[in-house]
Structure formats: C-alpha cells, structure tokens
Design a protein around this motif. Structure first.
Motif: not given
Length: 688
Positions: A559-561, A591, A613, A684
């Motif tokens: 869950h990152n950008t 992501n 992703n 995110c």
C-alpha cells in the motif's frame, strides 16, 4: 484485525512503537547458515507500543502491534503476572492518534512503584515491559535561569534558580556531589541561551524532564554527548546536535536549525556533530525516542545508530543535504513523519588561498567537466583572469562574465560560513546531477590553490575532482549493519533528488553478511523529482569494496505510492535485484508504481509474491510480464505538480480504487482513514 483477515504469508495489523531491548520474534526465517531455507517459515513479530520504564499516573494507554503469518486471534495482556484483558481489534490510541491494540490501565487501581506488564500474541511472548506508577509520589521541580540565576548561591528554587543546565543535571566533573535533579524530577528552564555540557550527569533511573518554564523560549547551543540515561527534552530549540551514548533518551516537540546545506565531508568533527540534530552512536545506545521534532538545513536530520529500540514519530525534516533519517539495529518504528527536499549540494571547489589575488600577469585557467562520474573529462572551459590585488568578489565577477563558464552551468562567489576558507573564491557547478565532476588546472603559481570538496581538501585535480553525488542524501536509510523488526509506515516523502527508502550495507576490509529481516514498508508516499534515482532500494550486494552480502528475509512492501517522472535521471522506482540468492519471503502488493519501473517481478521462487500493483505506464526495461491481478492504469492523482503540489490522493476516476488484494488486512490509509473493504484501493490513499 481478527484471524479471518489474512494473507498466505502475512496478516497486517496497525503498527506501533517498540522501545524495549529485544524483540518478540519466534521463528523469523533467519538461520545461522545464511541460506534462504524456509521450509518451516513462520513470521511472528510483536512489539510494544509504549516506552519502557516510563513514569505514569492516572489512566495510561499501552499498545501492541503484531504481524503473524497465521492471523491474530488476540493480544493477551497481563499485569504483574496476572491476566487482565484480551484485545481482539485495533483502535485509535488517543495518546498517539495511531491504530494499536490498546490496553487502557487505570493506575489508581494498583500500588505506587514498579510494575511489570506482559503481552502474548498468538502464543508469542513479548519482552517484559516496566512502568513506574507514581500517583502519590511527588517529584521535585528545579529551575534554571541564564539571566538571573547563580550556580554558586542558587538552590534551584523558583525564586533562586541555578544558572546552567550542567548544575541542574549534575555534570560529573562539576556538580555530582552537590544537590541536583534526581530521577523523575523536572527541570524548568527560563528564556535564554544555554550550553548542554558534554559528559555524565546524574545516575538517573527514571526520566528527568528538561522543558521551558511556562512560555519561555529556550535555546540550547553546542549540544552535548549524553553519557547518562533517562533524559527527556521537551519544547527545546536546539542549535547544536544531541548525541546519545546511553539509553532512554527522549526528544519531544523540539526544533533544530542546522548549519546550512553543506557538503557532508567538508566539515570538521565539531561541525559534523553540530550538523546532525539527534544521533546515537554507540553500542550501548538504545531506547531513543524522537517525536514531534522539526529539523531543517542540517547535514543529517535524525541518525540513530546503535542497538535499536528506536521511535521516530510525527517529525518534520526538510531542506537537508544528508540523510533525513538513518537507523541501524533492531525494533525501529518510523511513523507519521513528513520529509521533503532532501537535496545533495552542488559540486564546488574553494580556493585555499585568501585574497587579494595577484593576476597582473594573467592566469589562464581550464575547467574540465565530466558527465560520466569522472571517467572522462571531455568538456573544457577556458577562463582568463587579470588584474593586480583582486578581491574575491572581483575574481568571482570575472568568472561570471565568461559566457562559456555560465553556459556550462557554473557560478562563482565568495565562500561563506559554514564552508571552509571563508572569504575565498568558490566555484560552484549548479546545473548538474550525480554524474558530474570537475577540476581546475592552470593555476601554476598557486595563486588560488583550488581544492576538492572533501574533508581532506586535496588540491583539485583529475584524481580528486569536485563532485556531485546522491550518496547519504536519502529520505530514510539503513546502509550499515543488520536490521530486524523495522516498521516504516504512514510517512510522506517528496521533493528529494536522491534515494527514498534505502535498505543497503557498506562493505569493509572483508566481505560481511548483513541480514535485513522482518521489515514492513506500508502506507508511505515516496515521491521524487526528475533527478531522483531509486525510491525503494534493495541492492544485490552492499556498496564498498569488497562488496558485502545482503540477506533480505520477511520483507513486506504494501500500500505504498511510489512515484517519479521518467524525465531526467531515469532509474527504476523500486529496485530489487532478483539475482540475489538471499531473498526469502518477500511480499510486494497493493502499490502504485510510476512512471518508470522494471516490471512486476515473479517472486514465487523466493517464497514471496508480487501482485495487485498498479503501474502508471508501460515502461518495462526488463520485460517481465504482469502478474495475475496487477494492471497498467491511471491512478487519477488529485493534484500532482512536482514543483508545487504533492497531492497523490486518488480522484473519483482512479483505476486503483477497488483493485487491491482484500485479504491483506491493512485497515487504514496514510491519513489513518479507515479503508473500505468493499472498494479497497491500491496505494497509500484510500479512494473515493
């Protein structure tokens, strides 16, 4: 989250900070043989969310966070070996405003004094936590006033304060035998400027708090090498760094302005100390808490090197020319921070000789410029300087009047503090990136004696050029030693020209095996500009010579950008060398990655998985096929302008909305908003 919410490899739960020696890991996947065997791999990581050995009154909220491959049934708390409660879900802790498994203890129901708290997470015991209850214990308050106090005749009372912090804290070689603050006491400091003497203070076993008296504005100059434990600084302006050589050091809601964006290696030892705000640099350093700290214009912002058990929370670090945050050791939480504009300084060369400069006979200089890390210097710029008894400003004006010099991206001025050789001529290559190097020759009479920009300040030459570099200018870096039980979550990072989150190692005189184990990178915005190289970086081998060996075990990137444009220095956003044979159990899911990436890697052979992703373009340098649930799509960021705005929240047309793996179980986004399980979003931010 209950046990029903899980993945095949990880269940994800709200993470909190761990400030005890040791960790709550059972079978972590690491074995002494250094191989990547994971036949019986079970990741169990459980950490306290409350500082060890804190003095408490009234109601306290004690949190735990846990990651367990088979899901969490409950976190079972006990007090003094007696069970008290089981917590089955995360809630917002009112003290931290973060999701935790929270046990609220009313300390008025127990006796004053030391108490032990234990917790068990799905069969895994956490290390014992100590609190000191002091509802009916009165600690002393002492006063310091630089303008009205006296160390000789003062008694530390409000009406007769001491003059220095050293007197109040009991510096070993001055005041240990005199009355001073004791464990648990508070030192109230009145408006003024103070030194923090280097050395051993009182033998404290409970936090001694140093903070302003009422609305006082307190500035501590010079910093200090803290060789005592249990010191807490709150609401202080620091004009010098603080280095912890012991344990239980707490920096809360403080402010630090550094010496300016100088080259990391050009400063002497004292300036290097002052260029870092908070650091720990000894094997006995642990349990250092840094929260609510603002740092800017420093070389390194927060550098915690030692045993571990660190928390960096809700800090603001900006306008840096060295690592914003650096860590080493075990049990580290980096959460809720904002980091922006970590930018390496330009390459420069300064004259070691001061003016006036005698160029009456003319000085023909040649500036040689490289754009390939100094392998070749194909560009040569000629500058002729004339005139007797020229000042530094006059020489700088002659440089700036040369069109080739200006068109080559150079600038000339007079060196000012904090640069060395103040008042001398300085040549700066502004228009460049990490590939650029330059040197100057033609100063045969050593009128100027131009030097490179390293600590040794060698005379500049092809072998010792002035150089651009992005080394040690990262958002968050671990580039030495082992690290285990690391949580990097809910951080906003943007505007940097170097690497984002770097998990690496530096070699030495022999090859070393470094273990990077149980690392969680979740709910982070990691954005760069056109000069940024890698935004999440896990190398095959460590840097240095010989190159060290890197073992990545139990890595979760969720869950990152992760975003930078494809223009400029194009390197992949997310760097992972699949040729590394020591990758075990790595999960990369949910992501947003763009605009440039090497592909949706197949991690099945490592016992891992990369899927779900969203990639923002179709630039595949390695040609990997997309995994089953990943996609190319438009995240529809709300307001991304890499010069001014860094709003990567998702618009109503985002193709990231509803496309995340619903079994991951992270219940909140970067802003602590609850994620909608029906429309769970990649990245995110939770979508609309």
């Amino acid at each position: 989250m209950a046990k029903t919410v899980q993945t095949s490899l990880f269940s994800v739960f709200a993470t909190c900070f761990f400030l005890l020696t040791g960790c709550g890991c059972s079978e972590s996947g690491y074995n002494d043989n250094g191989d990547n065997s994971n036949d019986e791999l079970v990741q169990t990581t459980a950490v306290w969310a409350y500082p060890d050995s804190n003095t408490v009154t009234g109601s306290v909220n004690i949190g735990v966070v846990a990651y367990y491959s088979e899901g969490i049934d409950s976190v079972d708390f006990s007090l003094d070996n007696g069970p008290v409660t089981s917590i089955t879900d995360e809630t917002i802790n009112p003290d931290t405003n973060e999701y935790e498994f929270v046990y609220t203890l009313n300390t008025t129901s127990v006796s004053d004094g030391e108490h032990k708290i234990n917790a068990k997470v799905s069969g895994t015991e956490l290390p014992e936590l100590t609190i000191f209850v002091a509802n009916d214990i009165v600690f002393d308050t002492w006063y310091v006033d630089s303008s009205a106090g006296s160390d000789d005749t003062g008694d530390g009372s409000s009406g007769n304060p001491w003059n220095t912090l050293g007197r109040a804290l009991g510096t070993q070689w001055e005041t240990q035998s005199l009355p001073h603050a004791q464990s648990g006491d508070t030192v109230l400091v009145r408006t003024g400027k103070y030194d923090l003497p280097d050395g051993q203070y009182g033998a404290f076993t409970k936090y001694v708090t140093v903070k302003p008296d009422g609305g006082s504005i307190v500035t501590i100059y010079g910093g200090g090498y803290l060789r005592s434990s249990f010191l807490k600084f709150e609401g202080i302006n620091f004009a010098g760094g603080v280095t912890a050589y012991k344990h239980h050091i707490w920096i809360k809601d403080c402010y630090y302005e550094g010496l300016g964006k100088i080259w990391p290696d050009t400063i002497n030892e004292d300036e290097a100390f002052r260029s870092r705000c908070v650091s720990s640099q000894d094997c006995d350093a642990h349990n250092v808490i840094v929260e609510g700290l603002t740092v800017h214009d420093a070389n390194q912002g927060i550098s915690l090197i030692g045993q571990g058990n660190y928390i960096i929370r809700n800090c603001l670090v900006y306008d840096q020319n060295g690592d914003a945050m650096k860590f080493q050791g075990e049990n580290v939480l980096i959460t809720g921070n904002t980091v922006h504009h970590v930018i390496p300084p330009p390459a420069w060369s300064v004259s070691k000789n001061a003016g006036p400069y005698d160029c009456l006979s003319g000085v023909a200089l040649s500036i040689h410029l490289s754009e390939d890390y100094g392998n070749t210097f194909p560009i040569e710029i000629s500058v002729n300087l004339t005139g007797a008894s020229q000042s530094g400003s006059q020489i700088a004006d002659q440089f700036k009047a040369n069109k080739d010099f200006v068109d080559g991206g150079f600038f000339a001025d007079v060196s000012e503090s904090p640069y060395p050789y103040i008042g001398n001529v300085r040549i700066v290559h502004i228009a460049g990136n990490e590939r650029n190097r330059f040197y100057i020759d033609g100063d045969d009479s050593n009128i100027f004696s131009f030097s490179d920009n390293t600590r040794s300040l060698n005379n500049i030459s092809e072998s010792t050029p002035a150089m651009h570099t992005t080394d040690h200018c990262d958002y968050i870096a671990n580039d030495a030693g082992d690290c285990r039980n690391i949580i990097i979550r809910n951080n906003i990072m943007y505007g940097g020209e170097s690497q984002g989150i770097k998990i690496d190692a530096i070699g030495s005189s022999e090859k070393i095996d470094y273990y990077k184990e149980n690392i969680v990178i979740v709910n982070n915005l990691i954005a760069g500009n056109e000069l940024s190289p890698r935004l999440i970086y896990m190398n095959h081998e460590g840097s240095g010579s010989p190159r060290s060996i890197l073992h990545y075990i139990n890595i979760m990137i969720m869950h990152n950008t992760i975003y930078k444009p494809t223009t400029g220095t194009v390197r992949t956003q997310l760097t992972l060398d699949l040729d590394n044979p020591y990758i075990t159990n790595m999960v990369i899911k949910n992501n947003i990655v763009g605009d440039y990436f090497t592909g949706d890697w197949p991690l099945d052979e490592t016992g891992g998985m990369m899927d779900y992703n969203l990639f923002t373009d179709n630039t595949y340098s390695a040609g990997y096929d997309m995994n089953e649930h990943s996609l190319l799509g438009d995240p529809d960021f709300n307001n991304v302008d890499l010069a001014d705005n860094w709003d990567f929240s998702l618009g109503q047309n985002s193709e990231a909305t509803g496309r995340a793996d619903p079994l991951i179980g992270i219940k909140y986004d970067i802003d602590w908003n609850i994620r909608n399980p029906e429309t769970l979003s990649i990245g995110c931010y939770e979508g609309m």
